[in-house]
Write an enzyme that holds these catalytic residues in place. Structure first.
Site, PDB file in Angstrom:
ATOM      1  N   MET A   1      29.367  42.629  29.250  1.00  0.00           N
ATOM      2  CA  MET A   1      29.771  44.034  29.157  1.00  0.00           C
ATOM      3  C   MET A   1      30.397  44.307  27.795  1.00  0.00           C
ATOM      4  SD  MET A   1      30.736  45.357  32.876  1.00  0.00           S
ATOM      5  CE  MET A   1      32.413  44.833  32.945  1.00  0.00           C
ATOM      6  N   GLY A   2      30.165  43.416  26.838  1.00  0.00           N
ATOM      7  CA  GLY A   2      30.670  43.649  25.483  1.00  0.00           C
ATOM      8  C   GLY A   2      32.131  43.285  25.318  1.00  0.00           C
TER       9      GLY A   2
ATOM     10  N   HIS B   1      34.361  37.913  23.397  1.00  0.00           N
ATOM     11  CA  HIS B   1      35.460  37.008  23.066  1.00  0.00           C
ATOM     12  C   HIS B   1      34.950  35.572  23.175  1.00  0.00           C
ATOM     13  CE1 HIS B   1      35.627  36.432  27.364  1.00  0.00           C
ATOM     14  NE2 HIS B   1      36.011  37.688  27.579  1.00  0.00           N
ATOM     15  N   ALA B   2      35.876  34.624  23.060  1.00  0.00           N
ATOM     16  CA  ALA B   2      35.473  33.215  23.033  1.00  0.00           C
ATOM     17  C   ALA B   2      34.709  32.794  24.298  1.00  0.00           C
ATOM     18  CB  ALA B   2      36.709  32.338  22.857  1.00  0.00           C
ATOM     19  N   GLY B   3      35.014  33.414  25.438  1.00  0.00           N
ATOM     20  CA  GLY B   3      34.292  33.098  26.679  1.00  0.00           C
ATOM     21  C   GLY B   3      32.819  33.435  26.547  1.00  0.00           C
ATOM     22  N   HIS B   4      32.533  34.626  26.005  1.00  0.00           N
ATOM     23  CA  HIS B   4      31.136  35.031  25.799  1.00  0.00           C
ATOM     24  C   HIS B   4      30.460  34.110  24.788  1.00  0.00           C
ATOM     25  CE1 HIS B   4      33.106  38.988  26.940  1.00  0.00           C
ATOM     26  NE2 HIS B   4      32.169  38.876  27.849  1.00  0.00           N
TER      27      HIS B   4
ATOM     28  N   SER C   1      39.910  36.498  28.675  1.00  0.00           N
ATOM     29  CA  SER C   1      39.350  37.656  29.385  1.00  0.00           C
ATOM     30  C   SER C   1      39.562  38.908  28.550  1.00  0.00           C
ATOM     31  CB  SER C   1      40.061  37.820  30.732  1.00  0.00           C
ATOM     32  OG  SER C   1      39.831  39.105  31.254  1.00  0.00           O
ATOM     33  N   SER C   2      38.659  39.857  28.708  1.00  0.00           N
ATOM     34  CA  SER C   2      38.815  41.104  27.951  1.00  0.00           C
ATOM     35  C   SER C   2      40.031  41.882  28.452  1.00  0.00           C
ATOM     36  CB  SER C   2      37.550  41.951  28.024  1.00  0.00           C
ATOM     37  OG  SER C   2      37.041  41.941  29.324  1.00  0.00           O
ATOM     38  N   ARG C   3      40.515  41.537  29.637  1.00  0.00           N
ATOM     39  CA  ARG C   3      41.709  42.224  30.168  1.00  0.00           C
ATOM     40  C   ARG C   3      43.004  41.714  29.550  1.00  0.00           C
ATOM     41  NH1 ARG C   3      40.431  44.959  35.093  1.00  0.00           N
ATOM     42  NH2 ARG C   3      38.242  44.626  35.514  1.00  0.00           N
TER      43      ARG C   3
END
Ligand code: AMP
Length: 303
Positions: free
Chosen positions: A30-31, A34-37, A185-187
């Site tokens: 979902m854009g 971050h490092a996870g992606h 996480s993006s959160r």
């Protein structure tokens, strides 16, 4: 790297690759990458000829409009990051392409999606499954990579693929963590400095239960207790769930065999965080009946 926004153009492109014998890998996102992606993209790149990253903030998986509007968006930076990661096509359709007027067909996996994240976020998994099935149809991947961070989502997608006989292999990428253990996480960007300092307690709670399991404790009730204790000590934190589940069916288990999954979700102020840990080798070592397993661990390091 090509940026494609149209469903028909993406599908034509994918079919050409397929006919030409090229293997496509898909990384749905979902854009706000971050490092996870990046972990997902790095895992996918060497395994395929053509790498597609999709970037779509899927409105149907949000249970509130405020949450959807608040979701971070960073298209320019994401496109740059995808290019650097060796993505061939960045598929970034507008919502009107994915959900044309009159859209009314949904995919649901009720058994796995009913509890935990499904209960906390009604309709979330129906939106996830539907959009993922559409992405598979459009991009025709040989495999797709999903993060173990969202373990219930992973279980659901695996079941959907199996039930519908979809010709795509699901690859799980290990959870990427900050140095202090917090799952990226993006959160996380919505946490205040004080909340950010407290947030690694989720991972500590999981580790605490895993250590207890490694010492031979099989009772899920005691493992749940072990997870809850450090969480209860944190001000401003509200536990949503802390449980031990079968990782495929996402049903709670009374006793925790090796391979069982510890899951936790909590709210720190307005920010909802989730994490999980597979009971694996350490518990296997202490358990003669054990087989082992686990998704490994990955932390942020130089890329
Ligand atoms: P999202 O953009 O949040 O929908 O996530 C896209 C994919 O990245 C999903 O498969 C997530 O499970 C995965 N992902 C998100 N955070 C992490 C992380 N910290 N480690 C590994 N994968 C992740």
């Amino acid at each position: 790297m090509r940026i494609i926004r149209s469903v028909s153009e993406m599908n034509l492109c994918a079919r050409r690759w397929h006919t030409g014998g090229r293997r496509t890998g898909l990384v749905p996102t979902m854009g706000a990458l971050h490092a996870g992606h990046h972990g997902l993209l790095d895992l996918a790149r060497p395994r395929c000829d053509m790498l597609v990253a999709s970037l779509f903030v899927n409105p149907t998986q949000f249970d509130s409009n405020a949450d959807l509007e608040r979701y971070p968006r960073a298209f320019e930076a994401d496109a740059k990051a995808c290019q650097a990661a060796g993505v061939d096509v960045l598929f970034a359709p507008p919502a009107s392409e994915m959900y044309p007027p009159g859209f009314t067909t949904w995919v649901d996996v009720p058994e796995i999606g009913a509890r935990y994240e499904g209960e906390a976020r009604p309709g979330h998994f129906r939106g996830v499954c539907t959009v993922v099935l559409k992405l598979f149809e459009i991009t025709q991947p040989g495999f797709a990579v999903f993060g173990h961070k969202d373990a219930q989502q992973l279980a659901l997608i695996r079941r959907m693929v199996r039930d519908l006989g979809l010709p795509v292999r699901i690859v799980a990428a290990p959870t990427v963590r900050e140095a202090d253990g917090l799952a990226v996480s993006s959160r996380n960007r919505f946490l205040s400095p004080q909340q950010r300092a407290r947030a690694p307690v989720l991972y500590r709670a999981l580790q605490r239960a895993a250590q207890l399991r490694a010492r031979g404790e099989r009772s899920s009730a005691r493992l749940r207790q072990a997870m809850r204790k450090p969480l209860q000590e944190i001000a401003d934190l509200e536990i949503d769930y802390a449980d031990v589940v079968d990782p495929e069916r996402f049903q709670p288990v009374e006793e925790a065999p090796p391979g069982a999954l510890l899951i936790v979700a909590a709210r720190l102020g307005r920010v909802r965080l989730i994490d999980n840990l597979t009971l694996s080798q350490e518990s296997a070592a202490a358990d003669p009946r054990a087989g082992g397993g686990g998704e490994g661990r990955r932390s942020i390091g130089p890329r």
